[in-house]
Design an enzyme around this catalytic site. Structure first.
Site, PDB file in Angstrom:
ATOM      1  N   GLU A  52       0.815  -1.217   0.000  1.00  0.00           N
ATOM      2  CA  GLU A  52       0.000   0.000   0.000  1.00  0.00           C
ATOM      3  C   GLU A  52       0.859   1.283   0.000  1.00  0.00           C
ATOM      4  O   GLU A  52       0.416   2.309  -0.517  1.00  0.00           O
ATOM      5  CB  GLU A  52      -0.936  -0.053   1.214  1.00  0.00           C
ATOM      6  N   HIS A  59       3.770   1.720  -1.717  1.00  0.00           N
ATOM      7  CA  HIS A  59       4.072   1.937  -3.144  1.00  0.00           C
ATOM      8  C   HIS A  59       2.828   2.407  -3.898  1.00  0.00           C
ATOM      9  O   HIS A  59       2.905   3.301  -4.741  1.00  0.00           O
ATOM     10  CB  HIS A  59       4.524   0.627  -3.799  1.00  0.00           C
ATOM     11  N   LYS A 102       9.114   7.368   4.223  1.00  0.00           N
ATOM     12  CA  LYS A 102       9.630   6.209   4.969  1.00  0.00           C
ATOM     13  C   LYS A 102      11.150   6.117   4.821  1.00  0.00           C
ATOM     14  O   LYS A 102      11.862   5.766   5.760  1.00  0.00           O
ATOM     15  CB  LYS A 102       8.929   4.957   4.426  1.00  0.00           C
ATOM     16  N   SER A 131       6.619  -2.184   4.581  1.00  0.00           N
ATOM     17  CA  SER A 131       7.912  -2.408   3.931  1.00  0.00           C
ATOM     18  C   SER A 131       7.871  -3.762   3.245  1.00  0.00           C
ATOM     19  O   SER A 131       7.259  -4.703   3.767  1.00  0.00           O
ATOM     20  CB  SER A 131       9.028  -2.400   4.988  1.00  0.00           C
TER      21      SER A 131
END
Ligand code: AMP
Length: 284
Positions: free
Chosen positions: A35, A37, A152, A188
């Site tokens: 989610e 990306h 992130k 991640s």
């Protein structure tokens, strides 16, 4: 959605679109899409006529003892997810397409000094050189108007913004906030390596950021005390081992003794064998 693996084919497709005056947004990824990306892709969709996403596990940014060989790859599922997120062209080159002469034989690199050497750069020598080099290659091939990156990877954004500025690259870097699971864990691709006990233990990362935030809110400004409190919390989790916990200037990444303005609180923590990173911006 077109799936393209050859650089020449991508250039041809994009040349036609650009002749029609279309703007291009680029979302570089290493695949195993989640989610986080997809949020980048949707934002690119909203901001550009054409969205190109790339999936390339870049050998140049992995150290010899890192997880290049086992990094998760799932191109079938990725294609379906990217198409649903509105991607027009999925660029999924093989290593030979990106490094025709072999990546080990490259003579040209993009090295963003100083900011690349701190935080993750200190424990992953050569990592940001690999990132800056492959992202430059992608920028040269795609020539995007906008390129999207996640907060992130805060240091990555800082390194790439500096590269764009220093080398007069003609594009805009758009930063997208970190997408998290409901319980706070930052999404991640490496989370799939965690077993259930490690998945639970990984929550200590976000919890330590929240602890720092609470302390900042209640007036604590001494970064040594903030870091000590975070380290203590993480230290109580037997499956976690700290690579670094840092409080730095969000532009230069120099470590600060006093958090009297905006700061980046960033960390890398190993949960079992999996190295995870996370960060929080404090506006000051
Ligand atoms: P990666 O495939 O891990 O190289 O990530 C590709 C892009 O997605 C990078 O710009 C990352 O910063 C971004 N990204 C990864 N995880 C997240 C997340 N949880 N939230 C927002 N962006 C992310």
């Amino acid at each position: 959605m077109d799936v393209i693996s050859r650089v020449a084919d991508l250039r041809t497709s994009l040349a036609t679109l650009r002749q029609q005056g279309k703007s291009v947004g680029l979302v570089p990824t290493m695949g195993c899409l989640h989610e986080g990306h997809l949020t980048l892709m949707r934002q690119a969709r909203a901001g550009n006529d054409v969205v190109v996403a790339s999936i390339f596990v870049n050998p140049l940014q992995f150290g010899p003892n890192e997880d290049y060989g086992v990094y998760p790859r799932n191109i079938q599922q990725d294609s379906a997810l990217a198409a649903a997120a509105g991607v027009d062209i999925l660029f999924a080159p093989q290593v030979e397409d990106m490094y025709p002469g072999g990546y080990e034989k490259m003579l040209t690199f993009v090295d963003v000094r100083n900011v690349s050497e701190r935080l993750c750069g200190a424990s992953r020598p050569g990592h940001f050189r690999g990132v800056a080099t492959v992202v430059s290659k992608l920028f040269n091939i795609v020539q995007p108007d906008d390129a999207y990156f996640g907060q992130k990877d805060a240091q990555q954004v800082i390194v790439l913004k500096r590269m764009v500025q220093d080398l007069n690259m003609n594009l805009r870097i758009v930063t997208v906030p970190t997408v998290r699971e409901k319980d706070g864990l930052a999404l991640s691709s490496r989370n799939c390596f965690l077993n259930p006990a490690e998945r639970e233990a990984a929550l200590v990362i976000n919890r330590s950021l929240r602890l720092a935030e609470e302390k900042l809110r209640s007036g604590e400004r001494d970064t040594a005390r903030l870091i000590a409190a975070m380290r203590e919390l993480i230290g109580d989790e037997p499956l976690a081992s700290i690579d670094y916990v840092s409080i730095s200037d969000p532009h230069s990444l120099t470590e600060l003794a006093v958090a009297d303005g905006p700061v980046l609180i960033a960390m890398a923590v190993r949960i079992g064998k999996t190295r995870l990173i996370d960060n929080m911006m404090w506006a000051g």
